[in-house]
Design an enzyme around this catalytic site. Sequence first.
Site, PDB file in Angstrom:
ATOM      1  N   SER A   8       0.836  -1.195   0.000  1.00  0.00           N
ATOM      2  CA  SER A   8       0.000   0.000   0.000  1.00  0.00           C
ATOM      3  C   SER A   8       0.876   1.253   0.000  1.00  0.00           C
ATOM      4  CB  SER A   8      -0.963  -0.046   1.191  1.00  0.00           C
ATOM      5  OG  SER A   8      -1.997   0.895   1.056  1.00  0.00           O
ATOM      6  N   ASP A  62      -9.931  -4.691  -4.838  1.00  0.00           N
ATOM      7  CA  ASP A  62      -9.349  -3.725  -3.903  1.00  0.00           C
ATOM      8  C   ASP A  62     -10.081  -2.391  -4.052  1.00  0.00           C
ATOM      9  OD1 ASP A  62      -7.819  -1.964  -2.409  1.00  0.00           O
ATOM     10  OD2 ASP A  62      -5.896  -2.792  -3.087  1.00  0.00           O
ATOM     11  N   HIS A 105      -7.939  -5.503  -0.303  1.00  0.00           N
ATOM     12  CA  HIS A 105      -6.714  -4.698  -0.268  1.00  0.00           C
ATOM     13  C   HIS A 105      -5.506  -5.430   0.313  1.00  0.00           C
ATOM     14  CE1 HIS A 105      -4.149  -1.255  -0.278  1.00  0.00           C
ATOM     15  NE2 HIS A 105      -4.102  -1.154   1.042  1.00  0.00           N
TER      16      HIS A 105
END
Length: 269
Positions: free
Chosen positions: A107, A214, A244
């Site tokens: 991320s 996601d 995610h």
Amino acid sequence: MAESREHTFIGTRGRNRVRAWPHDRPRYVAVLVHGYGEHIGRYEYVADRLVRHGAAVYGPDHMGHGRSDGDRVHIEDFEDVVTDVHSVVGQARADHPGVPVVVIGHSMGGLIATRYAQRYGDDLTALVLSGPVIGEWEVLTTLLAYEEPPHTPIDPATLSRDPSVGTAYEEDPLVWHGPFKRPTLEALATTLAEIAKSGRLGALPTLWVHGADDALVPLAGSRSGIEATKGPNLTERIYPGARHEVFNETNRDEVLDDVTTFVDRALPT
């Protein structure tokens, strides 16, 4: 789970805490780079798999995150975070001279890891990006429209199809549950632009893993960043139905099998 130990170092903006999962005779070093608002303690399962695969694993809590110093989730310049990660890599190299290094970023950690590879890629053996914030991220554009970003809590159901992951996230006192800080948003925008103009990753073996569902860092936006930075040695794995946090997904063992298989191919024979 693999045993771990912790130490601190003085980073660019204060004291940073690092967790290390040791290996007596590692085939490689893996440096984990966590995402926004979380901390390296959420990566115990990943670290355990990597240790069993032959890695010595290291991971810092970024400034303003976890047990490291700083105002919570306040980052003015991600180049400083990259420099802190470089300090962790330096310690890992000192502990294990001559051992190949792999950086794994998730991320926001994918943004940091990508920028790290642009600055220090010649010293890396491989790079792994999980749901990376690179390319276009509509959330950023939306939040920057506000002088004071609104409190928009993350829906824990967007993290994983495993409901226990969301529950643990909500109950974790080291996870930030408040709003974004505007300086952090501005720093994210600056770093996205810097990555876009800083060129491709060359021949560095790179694995991109992403959940097809996601909703936090949508696939299409990250793909634009991957396309702008990829070299000839990119491997892509998109997981149908995954959300995610693919390292915490219901098919996490499949994902980590893909990571370890990729690392095996990238390591020197």
